[in-house]
Scaffold this motif. Structure first.
Motif, PDB file in Angstrom:
ATOM      1  N   ARG A  39      -0.788  -4.097   2.614  1.00  0.00           N
ATOM      2  CA  ARG A  39      -0.090  -2.813   2.674  1.00  0.00           C
ATOM      3  C   ARG A  39       1.380  -3.053   2.339  1.00  0.00           C
ATOM      4  O   ARG A  39       2.019  -3.927   2.931  1.00  0.00           O
ATOM      5  N   ASP A  41       5.046  -1.115   1.942  1.00  0.00           N
ATOM      6  CA  ASP A  41       5.848   0.087   2.193  1.00  0.00           C
ATOM      7  C   ASP A  41       7.069   0.033   1.287  1.00  0.00           C
ATOM      8  O   ASP A  41       7.952  -0.790   1.464  1.00  0.00           O
ATOM      9  N   SER A  43       9.026   2.730   0.781  1.00  0.00           N
ATOM     10  CA  SER A  43       9.785   3.946   1.087  1.00  0.00           C
ATOM     11  C   SER A  43      11.289   3.771   0.910  1.00  0.00           C
ATOM     12  O   SER A  43      11.984   4.702   0.496  1.00  0.00           O
ATOM     13  N   ILE A 106       8.378   8.874   1.313  1.00  0.00           N
ATOM     14  CA  ILE A 106       7.199   8.053   1.585  1.00  0.00           C
ATOM     15  C   ILE A 106       6.695   7.471   0.266  1.00  0.00           C
ATOM     16  O   ILE A 106       6.473   8.216  -0.692  1.00  0.00           O
ATOM     17  N   ASN A 108       3.887   4.382  -0.285  1.00  0.00           N
ATOM     18  CA  ASN A 108       3.067   3.321   0.272  1.00  0.00           C
ATOM     19  C   ASN A 108       1.948   2.940  -0.679  1.00  0.00           C
ATOM     20  O   ASN A 108       1.328   3.820  -1.300  1.00  0.00           O
ATOM     21  N   ARG A 110      -1.608   0.464  -0.696  1.00  0.00           N
ATOM     22  CA  ARG A 110      -2.530  -0.348   0.098  1.00  0.00           C
ATOM     23  C   ARG A 110      -3.622  -0.845  -0.831  1.00  0.00           C
ATOM     24  O   ARG A 110      -4.230  -0.074  -1.559  1.00  0.00           O
TER      25      ARG A 110
END
Length: 140
Positions: A39, A41, A43, A106, A108, A110
């Motif tokens: 994952r 991130d 952001s 946001i 993200n 994954r």
């Protein structure tokens, strides 16, 4: 498709400038198979995007609305060179999940890839950078 390419380019650039957090989970069953999940991130990268691109450019690139999508690893492998495709064909059942919402800051990613044995896990861990580099090169 233009938006997808742009989002993937942004993701790749973000990885290069360290505006990200990575969490990795590896599940190994008794028979050596399992699932690798990563994952990322991104952001923090949104502020950078907004500072370089004006509101009109973001709207023109399709970034004015939220995106929540799943990309098959098979399609990423298809854009890699032949050697990478052949060597990593077993990754085709994996998925890349992307969630992007500029207004809520946001972004993200994954990635979830099942593997059948520890050799494949080792290959994934050692060749992940090469696979992504070759795949993004093909997409661009």
């Amino acid at each position: 498709m233009k938006f997808l390419r742009l989002a993937l380019v942004f993701g790749f650039i973000a990885l290069m400038i360290s505006c990200f957090e990575i969490d990795e989970d590896i599940v190994i069953t008794e028979n050596g198979s399992g699932v690798y999940e990563s994952r990322v991130d991104l952001s923090k990268f949104i502020d950078l995007i907004q500072s370089f691109a004006g509101e009109e450019e973001l709207m023109a690139a399709g970034l004015d609305h939220a995106v929540d999508t799943v990309i098959s690893m098979k399609s990423i492998l298809d854009s890699a060179d032949e050697a990478t495709r052949t060597r990593n064909a077993w990754m085709g059942s994996g998925k890349l999940f992307m969630k992007l919402d500029i207004s809520k800051k946001i972004y993200n990613l994954r990635m979830s890839i099942p593997y059948q044995n520890l050799g494949q896990l080792e290959s994934l861990m050692t060749e992940q950078g090469t696979l992504m580099k070759d795949s993004f090169t093909g997409l661009l």
